[in-house]
Structures are given as structure tokens and as C-alpha cells.
Write an enzyme that holds these catalytic residues in place. Structure first.
Site, PDB file in Angstrom:
ATOM      1  N   GLN A  78      15.736  10.602 -17.846  1.00 39.87           N
ATOM      2  CA  GLN A  78      14.347  10.439 -18.250  1.00 39.87           C
ATOM      3  C   GLN A  78      14.116  11.186 -19.554  1.00 39.87           C
ATOM      4  O   GLN A  78      14.703  12.239 -19.788  1.00 39.87           O
ATOM      5  CB  GLN A  78      13.399  10.970 -17.172  1.00 39.87           C
ATOM      6  CG  GLN A  78      13.549  10.271 -15.830  1.00 39.87           C
ATOM      7  CD  GLN A  78      12.550  10.765 -14.814  1.00 39.87           C
ATOM      8  OE1 GLN A  78      11.364  10.508 -14.913  1.00 39.87           O
ATOM      9  NE2 GLN A  78      13.036  11.495 -13.822  1.00 39.87           N
ATOM     10  N   GLY A 135      11.384  11.141 -23.452  1.00 45.02           N
ATOM     11  CA  GLY A 135      10.102  10.813 -24.048  1.00 45.02           C
ATOM     12  C   GLY A 135       9.875   9.323 -24.212  1.00 45.02           C
ATOM     13  O   GLY A 135       8.736   8.866 -24.275  1.00 45.02           O
ATOM     14  N   GLY A 178      11.117   6.930 -22.083  1.00 46.60           N
ATOM     15  CA  GLY A 178      11.080   6.202 -20.828  1.00 46.60           C
ATOM     16  C   GLY A 178      12.113   6.685 -19.835  1.00 46.60           C
ATOM     17  O   GLY A 178      12.739   7.734 -20.016  1.00 46.60           O
ATOM     18  N   THR A 179      12.299   5.901 -18.779  1.00 42.73           N
ATOM     19  CA  THR A 179      13.230   6.211 -17.702  1.00 42.73           C
ATOM     20  C   THR A 179      14.337   5.159 -17.668  1.00 42.73           C
ATOM     21  O   THR A 179      14.063   3.972 -17.816  1.00 42.73           O
ATOM     22  CB  THR A 179      12.508   6.243 -16.349  1.00 42.73           C
ATOM     23  OG1 THR A 179      11.425   7.172 -16.417  1.00 42.73           O
ATOM     24  CG2 THR A 179      13.449   6.648 -15.229  1.00 42.73           C
ATOM     25  N   ASP A 189      18.035   7.959 -36.698  1.00 40.10           N
ATOM     26  CA  ASP A 189      17.917   9.027 -35.696  1.00 40.10           C
ATOM     27  C   ASP A 189      19.294   9.389 -35.144  1.00 40.10           C
ATOM     28  O   ASP A 189      19.507   9.434 -33.932  1.00 40.10           O
ATOM     29  CB  ASP A 189      16.981   8.606 -34.565  1.00 40.10           C
ATOM     30  CG  ASP A 189      16.480   9.796 -33.752  1.00 40.10           C
ATOM     31  OD1 ASP A 189      16.621  10.942 -34.233  1.00 40.10           O
ATOM     32  OD2 ASP A 189      15.966   9.593 -32.639  1.00 40.10           O
TER      33      ASP A 189
END
Length: 668
Positions: A349, A351, A353-354, A466
Site C-alpha cells: 500500500q 500514496g 493506491g493498494t 520518477d
């Protein structure tokens, strides 16, 4: 008003009718349909008077809380599920072991009175150089061999090496299992027959060694015609199929078209709303079903639009991509794949989502990312990731299988990468898979190759934007896979940079030149990758804990200082200090140093970085490295000052969005 009142009355009548008929439509009239949490459909029944015959009698043990169902009072096979559509029954079967503390003197698995399904089960063994053999009536009919592996093999969620599997022959009712060591030494092994769908969806298949029983699938369908059961009652005589039903080629009863229900009950198949001549008493049910289907359809359409379905369509129309080949999964398909998004299936999990582990109907293991969409910006990231990944086909880039837009939150379906993130192996000191110097150079080379492909070899060049160690995953063979393209951008070949209104990145990996200019170039990815190289070299996190000598709050300043003071070998990770050749370590450090140049135009390209890493990997220290460090264009104090200013920097033209890696998104 009168029409609305009529609808309300009809719906009320329907729900009363539905509640009273629900149990009778499953079990034989007058018989219980539930044992604990399990529904028992006819021809099975709780007690001899409630089943088609003694073979299908279920014993419900009420001395256990909650009550549990067994095939019979004498045969201790617990029933987990019964399928009328497939003609199967799922039961618990024993895990046979020769371990001292759990030795089983009766290594016999029985499916009486049914047979083990040869299509849905696998004989499975776990151990070290162990031979598992199954036999029937004294004859060996199957088996497999395991091998000894280092403990790191247990991190893999598929069965190979110290785990082996084989098919079982058809029509087996009794299986005698034996375990033997290859070299004759005493060992500890496990053998069992298991439902492959259940086994393949386990987060860790080796956890089965802690269980005493596992699910297996039995075949209860008759061989031949549906009348093999014998007479059900006087009205049907030799047929077990009720009225308005038929016997399929698979030997199972099925309701005829236009009917639904339990085809084994005399009147179990009832007319549906699509049939002609619907009687008035069924009107409430038909109305309810029509309204329910309409509501679900409108809800799916609403979610599809809200989750960017139209935006995705516009992107597909305006770009030459392969998005049209990306599969759109249904919500029902992914709900089944993840066992209704069971908490036991959660891989990680974060920032964004899961992530859940799932198994598709074709047997593929996948990672399903349930995204957090809080605003239009995150929705654009979601659609952007689909667009970007649809253009990429590289062995070191995570593969996107498809997406689902008809749920409340959008879903992405990726290939399953079982062995976590590079961040974990660098900073958590995992003993199961030691991150040796050779492994670090290989992983760095693989990532550099993937980024080089994105920058200069892909059909449409892509900037990742990123790059960080928590976005580098390791597959079953510990090969690198670059992931998370939510903020990535594609650009035309004649573009040298992308100007963004919002400056985004992860603190510690952020290119200071991009921060000042809002112009992201391919060299910004190079800078972030340079930080990853320093992580691999030093074993330190990008944002370091406060140090007594206060050398700097970022890993970059700490590394630059060591390079300028000619003491790079003093900050090498102790785990590789004796593993890597001195010349190779220095070459690696020098390359990272050049990637971190303050001016982007003086940094190497990713193609050059990949070539140099490949040279380091192949040379094994044969060449002599020269410590001729090019001036990076700033001093350590200037770099610290730049980051100090960044924490309070404001601009009327750019917005700053930093993230700090506390926990990677995928943790297993």
C-alpha cells in the site's frame, strides 16, 4: 403516483416471495440448505432423506462452532464448496509429511466415493532432494523430484526447485503417497494433492508446510448420462434432472434456455424474465431484475467516464500507440481474481493506491493496483501510465496487461513481480538474497538499459520522471523491472525538454536543474539514476539520518564531499567493500559522480551510462581506473545551500510536489 405505489407493492411482494423461496430453490423441499457457512445444494443433502442417494449425503457436525460439513460421518473429508455447474466438490485433504514432529503413519488420501479431479489438482511436494511418489494398488502412477536450494528460493511464490508438481492420472479415488530422500539420508518433506487455483493464489506457497490440510477438488459428476445416480423420486424415475432441464454432454443437469435454478430438483428450474408467457406472480421479480441491471449498467457507465474512459479514448485517437490492444478487464473478472480484494492478497500500500495479488481465469498471476483518484491531476497520471506502458516492450520494464475503468476507483493490471523492490534489498539487509557487488552492477546495468531504451530506442521517446530504488522491482530471477510510469511523459524526437507547470519528484532524487527551470530533460532521469547508483555503492538512503559531523542532509552532498576529498573507498557499503575490485568500485563511483553534475548538458546520456556499466560488468577489474574527476560545477556548500533554498522556494509559474519514500508501494 398510482404507478409508483403499484411498483412498491410489487417489489414488496417479490422480496417476501424471494425470502421464502430462496432456501427451497437450493435444497430438497423440507430439508435444511445450510451447514454453518456452507450452502448444500441438491442432489447433495444433509441426511439420507435429503440427498439423491447415500453417495451424496452430507454430515453436518454441529458439535463444532460454527458447524462444518463432511462427506459422511465416517469419511472425515471436510466440504468447502459444492459446484453444480462444474460437477465438483472442494474438500480438505491431508498434507503428508515424514518430519519427526508431524509424521503421518497413514499416508493415504481417499476421495471416496468420488474421484480426484485430474484437471484441477496437482500432486505437489516440498523438500530438499526429495522424491514424492503416488501409487495405486501397488503400482506407481506419478511423482516428482525436488532439489535443494538456498533459502532465498522461498521468497519466490511459484513452485520450482525445492518445490515440484505433477499431474495426477484420471479417475483416482485412493492415493498412497511416499517420500524418499535421493541420497538415502533422513530428511523432512511434504506431499499433498491440492487445488491448483488455490495453491497458485497463495502469497507464499511454502507456507503450506505449516498446514495440516489443503483444499483439493473432487469430481462428482456421473460418467455417461445423468441417470447414473439412479432414481431420485417416483415422478422422475430413472432421471436425476428435474422438469425444464436437460442432461449435458458432460453428464450434468442444466436448466433449459429461459429457465434458471437448481436443475436437479423436480421443479428447480423456474421461468426467467426473458421467457414468453410470464405469469403475473413473477412480474415483481422481473421488474426488480430489470431495474437492478439498469442501475448496474448506469453505474458502470458513470465510473467509466469519471475514471477517464473518455480521456483514454481521446489519447488513443490522438497518438499512434498500441493502447487499443490493452485489455479492458471487467469488474467481475478482477473481483474474482483477487478473491473480492481479500486483505490476504494485499502486496503493498502507498500514496497511489493498494496492490493486490490476483489470478486470472487463464492461470496468470497478476498484480492489481487499486488506484487512489482524489482529483483530476491523479486521474491524468492514471491514464498517462496506460498510454506510456502501452508503447513499451522491454524485458526490464514492468508489463501492463490492461485496466478496468468501470469500478468506483480505476484498476491497473500488471505482470506480477514477486521479489519486492531494490530499495528493500539495499536498505533492509535481506539475508535471504544478499546484494553482492556482482548483483548490484547487473541490476544497475539492466535499469540503465531500460532507461536508454525509453530515451532513445522506443517508438516515442519517454522520460520516466520518477526514477528511484523503490520503483525498481525484482522478478522471480531477481532481474530488474522499472515500474510506476504515472508521472512519465512522452515527447517528439525534436523536443529537447518538457516544461511542466508543476514541478514533481521524490526528494533526494530530484534534479536541481529541473527544480530551478521547470524544464525536465532526459538528463533529469540521468541525475535520479545517479542517486540510485550512489545508493547501490554506499548502502545509504537518499535522505540520510543526522550525522555527528553534520556532513549534509542528502546522500548526494555526502557522496560529492567524499569524491572531492578522495576518500570514496571510506564510504563504500561494507557488504561489497571486499567483494568488488577497487578499480571497479572507483569506476562505478566516477560514473555516478558524472551523472550528478549540476549542469544537465555535462551529464552522460543514458546510452553512455548503460555502455559504461556494461563495461564495468564485463571487465572484472582488468582495466585500471583513473581518478580524474571532472569539476561538477558546484561545491558541497553550494549544493547544501541550493537544497536549503528549495524548501522555501515559491514561484508564480511552477508548483512543487515532493514525495519522500517512507514505504515503497509494493512490499513483497
Amino acid at each position: 403516483m398510482a404507478m409508483e405505489l403499484l411498483i412498491q407493492i410489487m417489489l414488496a411482494l417479490f422480496f417476501i416471495q424471494k425470502a421464502s423461496a430462496q432456501e427451497s430453490s437450493v435444497a430438497k423441499p423440507g430439508c435444511p440448505a445450510i451447514c454453518g457457512n456452507l450452502t448444500i445444494p441438491y442432489p447433495f443433502g444433509i441426511g439420507t432423506d435429503c440427498s439423491a442417494n447415500q453417495t451424496f449425503t452430507i454430515f453436518c457436525n454441529h458439535s463444532i462452532s460454527p458447524p462444518r460439513a463432511f462427506l459422511s460421518e465416517n469419511v472425515k473429508l471436510e466440504v468447502l464448496n459444492i459446484s453444480l455447474e462444474l460437477g465438483t466438490i472442494q474438500v480438505n485433504t491431508p498434507v503428508i509429511t515424514n518430519c519427526e514432529k508431524r509424521s503421518n503413519d497413514q499416508p493415504l488420501m481417499s476421495s471416496e466415493p468420488f474421484t480426484f479431479s485430474d484437471t484441477q489438482n496437482r500432486l505437489t511436494a516440498i523438500g530438499c532432494e526429495t522424491v514424492a511418489v503416488i501409487s495405486q494398488e501397488g503400482l506407481s502412477v506419478g511423482g516428482c523430484l525436488t532439489f535443494c536450494n538456498i533459502s532465498s528460493i522461498k521468497r519466490n511464490n511459484s513452485c520450482f526447485g525445492s518445490c515440484c508438481q505433477t499431474n495426477i492420472p484420471p479417475s483416482l479415488k485412493l492415493i498412497n503417497a511416499s517420500l524418499n530422500s535421493i541420497d538415502g539420508k533422513e530428511g523432512c518433506g511434504f506431499v499433498f494433492v491440492v487445488d491448483q487455483n488455490w495453491f497458485g493464489s497463495r502469497t507464499d506457497v511454502y507456507d503450506v508446510t505449516n498446514l495440516e490440510q489443503v483444499p483439493a477438488v473432487l469430481d462428482w459428476r456421473p460418467t455417461g448420462a445423468c441417470n447414473s445416480f439412479g432414481p431420485v423420486n417416483s415422478s422422475t424415475k430413472s432421471s436425476v434432472c428435474g422438469r425444464n432441464s436437460l442432461c449435458t454432454d458432460q453428464g450434468l443437469c442444466s436448466c433449459r434456455e429461459g429457465y434458471e435454478g437448481n436443475p436437479y430438483l423436480p421443479d428447480g428450474c423456474q421461468v426467467t424474465c426473458t421467457s414468453l408467457g410470464v405469469v403475473l406472480v413473477l412480474a415483481p421479480m422481473c421488474l426488480y431484475k430489470v431495474m437492478k441491471r439498469r442501475h448496474k449498467r448506469k453505474l458502470r457507465e458513470k465510473f467509466f467516464k469519471r475514471n477517464g474512459g473518455l480521456l483514454l479514448h481521446q489519447q488513443v485517437s490522438s497518438t499512434e500507440t498500441n493502447v487499443e490492444t490493452t485489455k479492458l478487464f471487467s469488474s467481475k473478472e478482477l473481483d474474482k481474481a483477487t478473491n473480492h480484494y481479500n486483505v490476504d492478497r494485499i502486496l503493498g500500500q502507498g500514496g497511489q493506491g493498494t496492490v493486490y495479488k490476483g489470478m486470472l481465469t487463464d492461470g496468470r498471476i497478476v498484480a492489481v493496483k487499486k488506484s487512489k483518484i482524489e482529483d483530476d491531476n491523479k486521474l491524468a497520471h492514471f491514464i498517462n501510465e496506460i498510454i506510456i506502458l502501452s508503447q513499451i516492450n522491454h524485458r526490464n520494464v514492468v508489463r501492463l496487461h490492461g485496466c478496468c475503468l468501470e469500478t468506483e476507483v480505476p484498476l491497473l493490471v500488471y505482470e506480477f513481480i514477486p521479489n519486492g523492490t531494490l530499495f528493500q534489498y539495499i536498505h533492509d539487509h535481506n539475508e535471504d538474497f544478499p546484494l553482492t557487488w556482482d548483483v548490484r552492477v547487473r541490476v544497475a546495468t539492466e535499469v540503465a538499459g531500460a532507461l536508454s531504451y525509453l530515451h532513445s530506442a522506443a517508438a516515442i521517446p519517454v522520460y520516466h520522471r520518477d526514477i528511484k530504488s523503490s520503483n525498481i522491482l525484482l522478478d522471480e530471477k531477481y532481474r530488474a523491472k522499472v515500474a510506476d510510469f504515472g508521472t512519465s511523459r512522452s515527447f517528439s524526437i525534436d523536443q529537447s525538454h518538457v516544461t511542466t507547470k508543476k514541478v514533481q519528484g521524490t526528494f533526494g532524487y530530484f534534479d536541481p536543474e529541473y527544480f530551478r527551470s521547470s524544464q525536465f530533460t532526459d538528463k533529469s532521469d540521468v541525475y535520479s539514476f545517479g542517486v540510485v547508483l550512489v545508493e547501490l555503492l554506499t548502502g545509504q538512503k537518499p535522505i540520510m539520518a543526522p550525522r555527528p559531523d553534520d556532513e549534509g542532509r542528502s546522500l548526494v552532498t555526502y557522496f560529492i564531499s567524499a569524491m572531492e576529498e578522495k576518500r570514496i573507498l571510506d564510504i563504500i557499503d561494507l557488504r561489497i567493500a571486499k567483494d568488488g575490485e577497487k578499480e571497479e568500485l572507483i569506476k562505478f563511483a566516477e560514473l555516478a559522480y558524472r551523472c550528478l553534475h549540476l549542469k544537465g548538458r555535462k551529464r552522460p546520456t543514458m546510452k553512455q551510462v548503460a555502455a559504461e556499466l556494461d563495461s564495468i560488468r564485463m571487465s572484472h577489474g582488468s582495466a585500471t581506473a583513473q581518478q580524474n574527476y571532472e569539476d561538477v560545477g558546484y561545491s558541497v556548500s553550494e549544493l547544501n545551500e541550493a537544497w536549503d533554498r528549495s524548501s522555501t522556494y515559491t514561484s508564480s509559474t511552477a508548483y512543487i510536489s515532493f514525495t519522500v519514500d517512507a514505504e515503497p508501494l509494493i512490499t513483497k
